[in-house]
Design an enzyme around this catalytic site. Structure first.
Site, PDB file in Angstrom:
ATOM      1  N   CYS A  24       0.825  -1.209   0.000  1.00 13.04           N
ATOM      2  CA  CYS A  24       0.000   0.000   0.000  1.00 13.04           C
ATOM      3  C   CYS A  24       0.858   1.257   0.000  1.00 13.04           C
ATOM      4  O   CYS A  24       1.983   1.269   0.506  1.00 13.04           O
ATOM      5  CB  CYS A  24      -0.914  -0.003   1.223  1.00 13.04           C
ATOM      6  SG  CYS A  24      -2.070  -1.390   1.214  1.00 13.04           S
ATOM      7  N   ASP A  25       0.294   2.324  -0.549  1.00 17.59           N
ATOM      8  CA  ASP A  25       0.998   3.601  -0.584  1.00 17.59           C
ATOM      9  C   ASP A  25       0.555   4.482   0.590  1.00 17.59           C
ATOM     10  O   ASP A  25      -0.180   4.030   1.473  1.00 17.59           O
ATOM     11  CB  ASP A  25       0.785   4.290  -1.937  1.00 17.59           C
ATOM     12  CG  ASP A  25      -0.683   4.552  -2.255  1.00 17.59           C
ATOM     13  OD1 ASP A  25      -1.515   4.614  -1.322  1.00 17.59           O
ATOM     14  OD2 ASP A  25      -0.994   4.711  -3.440  1.00 17.59           O
ATOM     15  N   LEU A  26       0.977   5.735   0.595  1.00 12.90           N
ATOM     16  CA  LEU A  26       0.646   6.648   1.686  1.00 12.90           C
ATOM     17  C   LEU A  26      -0.850   6.916   1.814  1.00 12.90           C
ATOM     18  O   LEU A  26      -1.327   7.311   2.871  1.00 12.90           O
ATOM     19  CB  LEU A  26       1.388   7.982   1.507  1.00 12.90           C
ATOM     20  CG  LEU A  26       2.895   7.928   1.739  1.00 12.90           C
ATOM     21  CD1 LEU A  26       3.542   9.251   1.375  1.00 12.90           C
ATOM     22  CD2 LEU A  26       3.186   7.565   3.185  1.00 12.90           C
ATOM     23  N   GLY A  28      -3.014   4.649   1.715  1.00 11.19           N
ATOM     24  CA  GLY A  28      -3.619   3.479   2.351  1.00 11.19           C
ATOM     25  C   GLY A  28      -4.255   2.516   1.375  1.00 11.19           C
ATOM     26  O   GLY A  28      -4.998   1.617   1.777  1.00 11.19           O
ATOM     27  N   ILE A  29      -3.980   2.710   0.085  1.00 13.01           N
ATOM     28  CA  ILE A  29      -4.531   1.809  -0.930  1.00 13.01           C
ATOM     29  C   ILE A  29      -3.382   1.099  -1.636  1.00 13.01           C
ATOM     30  O   ILE A  29      -2.237   1.551  -1.596  1.00 13.01           O
ATOM     31  CB  ILE A  29      -5.430   2.554  -1.950  1.00 13.01           C
ATOM     32  CG1 ILE A  29      -4.644   3.647  -2.685  1.00 13.01           C
ATOM     33  CG2 ILE A  29      -6.653   3.145  -1.240  1.00 13.01           C
ATOM     34  CD1 ILE A  29      -5.428   4.351  -3.778  1.00 13.01           C
TER      35      ILE A  29
END
Length: 139
Positions: A24-26, A28-29
């Site tokens: 996940c990225d920053l 949250g996905i």
């Protein structure tokens, strides 16, 4: 389009997995690049279900390689979401076209539609594989 159909073809294989935190990225996905890993691994599992391994093909001088990918993102997956990659394949000339959809397992929500085109190199030259053709196109 019905949920259990893919481009008017029935799915031939399902692969189940779960999102890992580091994918996940920053926001949250799941980072977009990881979806390509998901569909690739599902294709490998699909081939293994047909008793075909990439290592075994390579030893015979057959390399199935991706020649193009198209992905359409619908609904993002999040950390620890369980998902299902549903796969179908069709033959278009010398190409194998893998049609793959990713669904969130909790609600069967469509997250991604992917079209992956692959070709075979036989001893380094563009060709066709009877092994793949028989396993994937003769259901």
């Amino acid at each position: 389009m019905e949920d259990n159909k893919l481009h008017n073809n029935k799915y031939m294989h399902e692969y189940h997995d779960k999102v890992r935190d580091y994918e996940c990225d920053l926001q949250g996905i799941v980072n977009n690049a990881n979806y390509q890993h998901y569909v690739e691994h599902a294709r490998h599992e699909f081939l293994l279900s047909k008793n075909i391994s990439f290592a075994g093909l390579h030893e015979q001088g057959i390399d199935c390689v991706v020649s193009g990918i198209e992905m359409r993102f619908k609904v993002p997956l999040r950390s620890r979401d369980e998902y299902i990659v549903r796969t179908s394949v069709k033959k278009e000339g010398i190409r194998y076209v893998f049609l793959q959809d990713i669904y969130r397992a909790s609600d069967d929500k469509l997250c991604l539609k992917a079209k992956v085109e692959a070709v075979c190199l036989i001893n380094g030259k563009l060709g066709d594989s009877d092994i793949l053709k028989e396993a994937l196109c003769n259901n």
